[in-house]
Scaffold this motif. Structure first.
Motif, short mmCIF file in Angstrom:
data_model
loop_
_atom_site.label_atom_id
_atom_site.label_comp_id
_atom_site.label_asym_id
_atom_site.label_seq_id
_atom_site.Cartn_x
_atom_site.Cartn_y
_atom_site.Cartn_z
N ALA A 231 0.83 -1.20 0.00
CA ALA A 231 0.00 0.00 0.00
C ALA A 231 0.87 1.25 0.00
O ALA A 231 0.55 2.25 -0.68
CB ALA A 231 -0.93 -0.01 1.21
N ARG A 232 1.97 1.20 0.74
CA ARG A 232 2.89 2.35 0.78
C ARG A 232 3.47 2.62 -0.61
O ARG A 232 3.51 3.76 -1.08
CB ARG A 232 4.00 2.06 1.77
N ASP A 233 3.86 1.56 -1.30
CA ASP A 233 4.44 1.75 -2.63
C ASP A 233 3.39 2.24 -3.62
O ASP A 233 3.69 3.03 -4.53
CB ASP A 233 5.06 0.44 -3.11
N LEU A 234 2.15 1.76 -3.49
CA LEU A 234 1.08 2.25 -4.35
C LEU A 234 0.82 3.72 -4.08
O LEU A 234 0.62 4.51 -5.02
CB LEU A 234 -0.19 1.43 -4.12
N MET A 235 0.81 4.11 -2.82
CA MET A 235 0.62 5.52 -2.48
C MET A 235 1.74 6.37 -3.08
O MET A 235 1.49 7.50 -3.55
CB MET A 235 0.59 5.69 -0.96
N GLN A 236 2.95 5.84 -3.10
CA GLN A 236 4.08 6.57 -3.69
C GLN A 236 3.85 6.80 -5.18
O GLN A 236 4.12 7.88 -5.71
CB GLN A 236 5.37 5.80 -3.44
N VAL A 237 3.33 5.77 -5.86
CA VAL A 237 3.02 5.90 -7.28
C VAL A 237 1.91 6.91 -7.49
O VAL A 237 1.97 7.77 -8.39
CB VAL A 237 2.63 4.53 -7.88
N ILE A 238 0.87 6.85 -6.65
CA ILE A 238 -0.27 7.77 -6.77
C ILE A 238 0.20 9.21 -6.61
O ILE A 238 -0.23 10.11 -7.34
CB ILE A 238 -1.36 7.41 -5.75
N ALA A 239 1.09 9.42 -5.63
CA ALA A 239 1.58 10.78 -5.40
C ALA A 239 2.30 11.34 -6.62
O ALA A 239 2.32 12.56 -6.84
CB ALA A 239 2.52 10.79 -4.19
N GLY A 240 2.89 10.47 -7.44
CA GLY A 240 3.63 10.93 -8.63
C GLY A 240 2.82 10.98 -9.90
O GLY A 240 3.33 11.40 -10.94
N LEU A 241 1.54 10.58 -9.87
CA LEU A 241 0.70 10.64 -11.07
C LEU A 241 0.39 12.08 -11.44
O LEU A 241 0.35 12.98 -10.58
CB LEU A 241 -0.60 9.87 -10.83
N ASP A 242 0.09 12.31 -12.72
CA ASP A 242 -0.27 13.65 -13.16
C ASP A 242 -1.52 14.14 -12.46
O ASP A 242 -1.66 15.34 -12.19
CB ASP A 242 -0.49 13.66 -14.68
#
Length: 1015
Positions: A231-242
């Motif tokens: 979940a932490r890694d998914l949140m990291q990806v979400i934070a970097g989305l446009d």
């Protein structure tokens, strides 16, 4: 589609202060930016990931509420820990091959229990299926931890460490190694996967997909701290989305550098600090969520809570930090910060629960206010729910109740109790008393008739081991039931036998077969006259049906089992299954666990059970891996749980109206306040002084005083006096037995209760046979055999007595396993008695009468008084005089007690024997001696205890004195002013005290100045 949220460059991290209504603020901001008139579907294209299902539901409700009347178009809201491959953000079926369905908790528990059973059996330590299921629960939790932390194996626990482990820990690691190899293969065979592993797999696939093909719609992860790796890694990806953003709950962006550097696993900011660092974002670059507003009082509260929970190594800076904050926020900073925060320290859990109930009830006085009570203590939650019933309020308790506590769960359990012990009265009575028990009839008559049957025929020694023994009690000579009732009970017992027949089959069979028989028996016993039943539809019925369904469909991995094994397994499963509350709960009050309370707001927040070991919970003893083993396996230190719990506490404690509660004692032992309470109190004392801190943290309402007053009638307690009932003479007893005279002398109140009020003592159900039954068997055997020894004692006399005693002992409840001991005891008594009888015959003393009844009429002021009784035995001397003999298997009165008149049975029997015509089968004659014939069956076998002569008066004098005392006693109680007092003589009290509770003896005897009697 864009807005202020996505105007800043990625990665985008936002936060909301703790006192803000997190979900409502998020909803309002999103509506303001995306719910525009030109694009009414804009909100529906947003994906929001929440930390829990409850938060997802609450967010949806808020969106609907904010939309007002009409149709509400909502964003797509999903809990981040339960993203399904058949739901968006995945296309239906796209990843079906990658992520098979999750194994159900029940099947996984059964499968793991099978492995544990095989392991323990191979080691020669069979623990039973119930024990295996109990161990399967923590093993399943460990498997979840391994899957969540994505630990592939335990090779990190190297051989050197294993060599230093105790044998049980080495064995546990080896077994888990096996499980990690065997379990995936079994899941593949079943076409299933572990839920935690599936979650990590799905989230990892989503991460991979969004890295290569970012979504073309807004995605927000809100309220999660990033404690789960995937979940932490998914949140990291979400934070970097446009069009992505992460909203952290209560991120402390303005902590001082010393405190920030000292944050460890046990700190509330630990998970978010680690996440922000992984995102490469500076602490100061975490922005406030658009629309968030933190008023000055809220900021002050947040800073005080943060300081109270600052890392342990930096608490030496407390006073300098308070000074700094006073310089920045005002001299009265601390006082204003804890305004609205109070602490209630109750003396015990009951007082704490009552005070919490009053806090909740007070909230309801304002029709617009809501309240939540948050505690991990299920016992406290149940107490508060029970206390609220006095106000007619049913609470919405997120933890629910154990299935075992519901009518359906209790009914299923009671059926198993009866199946294991068909002749047990306690088990049968518990089943009959269930509101679900109808057995094809109307509940009212069934309850009434069976209650009479149980009271009249089933008390005392258990009937036997089967339904036939229970039925036989209907024909007992003292059973006072109408014939129609007896016929009704016989018919009902026949129905019971039919319903239980499949469960009473000997041997072993599968859990599914047992469950089918169990369910059919339950439906037959629950059925009403129209064939319907309330079992599966009533409270707990759905959960009970789910349990039975799991046993029928998913228990094939369990080995075949006996009824006892099945019963143990079901009790374990019923106790572990939770049942959510049904309709009727109050809409403005909730009882939540800390996990369920995340992101939930209310006008009043009560944080209860704040004792160390409760909140935060103790680390406990893991039966599989120790703390060091978990760290070595890269599962993380157990102290991480303290950090997550501390974050929950910090968020909730920042609310405007917060009441902290704890109990000073639990189970009679002092408790230790939660570390958070201790830190807050210590900080307050340093900032405000002892008296100032105590006053500032005291609630405006004294809830403990109100709790004490709830049951206070306002009347001063008055010590209960000794009861002195004085009924009219005409209702007083005119006929008593010889043995009742002893009770009359020692405890007149018992005679009043028995003969005036018409009460009788009920024996306990399933009472094990003991001294009374042993004495009854002895008397019956002697009555059957001894009369034949009038002239001479036969050579086989001892065997005759033992042979006569055996069936009588069995009839009185002594089991085959106990019979050897009882018969040996009886044989010793018989051997002594035979020798004594032969010595008596040698002296010319013969048996004259055995077990004969007599009546003597005495004159009293109110009329005739009848003394009646049955004598164990009279022996005749050659000169015509008689001995009065009473058999005893236990203790007997001393000669001094008999002479003093406190145990007049033998002297009164002697007085009756000397009078003509009293005993029809006995020729009246002077009395030679009074004897207790003690036959305890000990090493000595027996003893003849003479109570007359020597230092005491002779038999004739004792008989005359006893009769004179009785006549005086009759005269006294023939006066309406003579009360029937309870236990009038402290030394010579009633041995049994059947009516002491009715006389309230415990109250007046222990009152100041009270006394139990006079000598």
């Amino acid at each position: 589609m864009s807005g202020r949220i996505f105007d800043t460059p990625a990665p985008r991290l936002f936060t909301l202060p703790p006192q803000d209504d997190f979900l409502r603020t998020v909803a309002r901001t999103l509506r303001a930016e995306f719910d525009v008139a030109g694009d009414p579907d804009a909100l529906t294209r947003i994906l929001i990931l929440t930390p829990t299902r409850r938060a997802a539901k609450a967010l949806g409700d808020i969106f609907a509420e904010e939309a007002g009347t009409g149709v509400a178009l909502l964003p797509l809201i999903r809990p981040i820990g339960d993203v399904d491959v058949d739901d968006p953000p995945f296309e239906p079926g796209e990843l079906a091959g990658i992520a098979p369905p999750s194994v159900s908790p029940a099947r996984r528990r059964f499968e793991l229990a099978r492995l544990i059973l095989a392991k323990e059996t191979a080691l020669g330590r069979p623990i039973g299926i119930g024990g295996a299921l109990a161990l399967a629960e923590p093993l399943a939790a460990l498997m979840d931890d391994l899957a969540t932390e994505e630990v592939e194996d335990l090779s990190a626990i190297d051989e050197a460490m294993r060599d230093h482990l105790p044998a049980d820990r080495r064995e546990a690691v080896e077994f888990i190694d096996i499980v990690q190899r065997v379990w995936p293969a079994r899941l593949e065979e079943l076409g299933l996967t572990d839920a935690a592993a599936r979650r990590s797999l799905v989230l990892r696939k989503l991460i991979e997909r969004w890295k290569t093909t970012p979504p073309d719609h807004p995605v927000l992860a809100i309220g999660s701290t990033g404690s789960i790796p995937a979940a932490r890694d998914l949140m990291q990806v979400i934070a970097g989305l446009d069009q992505g953003a992460v909203v952290l709950p209560g991120f402390d962006w303005d902590a001082d550098e010393t405190a920030w550097a000292g944050i460890d696993d046990a700190h509330p900011q630990w998970a978010m600090k680690d996440f922000v660092a992984r995102c490469g974002v500076a602490r100061g670059d975490v922005k406030a969520w658009p629309g968030a507003a933190e008023a000055r009082p809220a900021e002050m509260r947040r800073r005080v809570i943060a300081e109270a929970l600052r890392p342990a190594g930096t608490t030496d800076e407390w006073m300098s930090r308070i000074g700094h904050l006073r310089d920045r926020l005002g001299l009265d900073f601390f006082e204003r910060a804890i305004d609205g925060l109070s602490l209630v320290e109750a003396p015990d859990p009951i007082a704490e629960a009552r005070a919490c109930a009053l806090m909740l009830r007070e909230t309801l006085e304002d029709p617009d206010k809501t309240a939540i009570l948050v505690t991990p203590d299920r016992g406290l939650a149940r107490r508060v729910s029970a206390e609220m019933t006095r106000f007619g309020v049913k609470l919405d308790d997120s933890g629910g109740a154990s299935l075992a506590e519901t009518p359906a769960g209790a009914f299923l359990t009671r059926i198993l109790d009866v199946a294991e012990d068909p002749g047990g009265v306690v088990a049968l009575s518990a089943l009959w008393s269930s509101p679900l028990f109808c057995a094809g009839r109307k509940r009212g008559p069934v309850h009434t008739v069976l209650a009479k049957f149980e009271a009249e025929a089933l008390r005392g020694v258990r009937p036997g081991r089967d339904f036939a023994a229970v039925r036989a009690r209907l024909d007992g000579k003292y059973v006072d039931l109408f014939e129609d009732d007896k016929a009704f009970i016989r018919d009902l017992l026949t129905g019971l036998e039919t319903a239980f027949a499949p469960l009473l089959e000997a041997g072993t069979q599968s859990a599914a077969r047992w469950a089918e028989a169990h369910a059919r028996a339950a439906e037959a016993l629950d059925a009403t006259p129209d064939g319907e039943g309330a079992l599966w539809g009533g409270e707990g019925g759905e959960a009970a049906a789910g349990l039975v369904r799991a046993l029928l469909e998913e228990s094939d991995s369990l080995p075949e089992m006996t009824l006892a094994d099945y019963a143990a397994a079901v009790r374990e499963l019923i106790g572990a299954r939770r049942v959510p509350p049904k309709l009727g709960v109050h809409p403005r009050l909730q009882v939540l666990g800390p996990l369920e309370a995340r992101l939930i707001s209310a006008d009043r927040v009560i944080l209860a059970g704040l004792n160390e070991g409760v909140w935060p919970a103790g680390l406990g003893a893991d039966p599989w891996l120790s703390r060091g083993m978990r760290i070595a396996a890269k599962l993380g230190a157990p102290e991480r749980r303290y950090g997550l719990a501390a974050h929950d506490f910090a968020q909730l404690a920042a609310a405007p109206d917060v009441i902290l509660t704890r109990a000073g004692k639990a189970d009679g032992a002092p408790t230790v306040a939660s570390r958070w309470v201790w830190r807050l109190k210590t900080l307050a004392r340093g900032a405000m002084g002892e008296a100032g801190a105590e006053a500032a943290l005291a609630p405006k309402t004294d809830y403990l005083a109100l709790a004490r007053a709830l049951d206070d009638t306002g009347l001063a307690p008055v010590p209960a006096p000794r009861p002195q009932p004085c009924p009219p003479v005409e209702v007083r007893p005119r006929k008593l037995s010889i043995t009742e005279i002893r009770t009359w002398v020692r405890d007149p109140y018992s005679i009043y209760a028995r003969h005036v009020l018409g009460l009788r003592r009920l024996d306990p159900a399933d009472m094990p046979p003991h001294a009374r039954e042993r004495g009854t068997a002895l008397h019956d055997a002697l009555e059957a055999v001894v009369p034949a020894w009038r002239e001479a004692v036969p050579d086989a006399a001892e065997d005759q007595l033992v042979a006569a005693a055996e069936p009588r002992l069995a009839a009185l409840g002594f089991q085959p396993g106990e019979m050897a001991v009882e018969l040996a005891r009886f044989r010793r008594a018989a051997a002594w008695l035979v020798n004594w009888e032969r010595r008596r015959r040698a002296l010319g003393i013969a048996i004259d009468a055995v077990e004969i009844r007599g009546e003597m009429t005495l004159k009293g002021p109110a009329g005739d008084f009848v003394l009646h009784g049955r004598s164990d035995r009279f022996d005749r001397h050659p000169d015509g005089r008689i001995d009065v003999i009473d058999y005893k298997t236990g203790s007997s009165a001393s000669p001094k007690e008999v002479a003093a008149g406190f145990d007049p049975q033998l002297p009164l029997t002697a007085a009756m024997a000397q009078a003509e015509g009293v005993f029809a089968d006995l020729a009246a004659a002077p009395v030679a001696g009074l004897y207790y014939l003690a036959l305890p069956g000990n090493a000595a076998g027996g003893e003849a205890r003479r109570v007359d002569g020597g230092a005491q008066p002779d038999a004739a004098e004792m008989a005359g004195k006893a009769l004179e005392d009785l006549e005086g006693w009759i005269v006294r109680f023939d006066s309406e002013t003579m009360p029937y007092e309870s236990q009038t003589r402290a030394k010579y009290t009633n041995d049994y005290g059947d009516f002491d509770h009715l006389a309230r003896r415990g109250e007046w005897a222990s009152a100041p100045g009270g006394t139990e009697g006079e000598t």
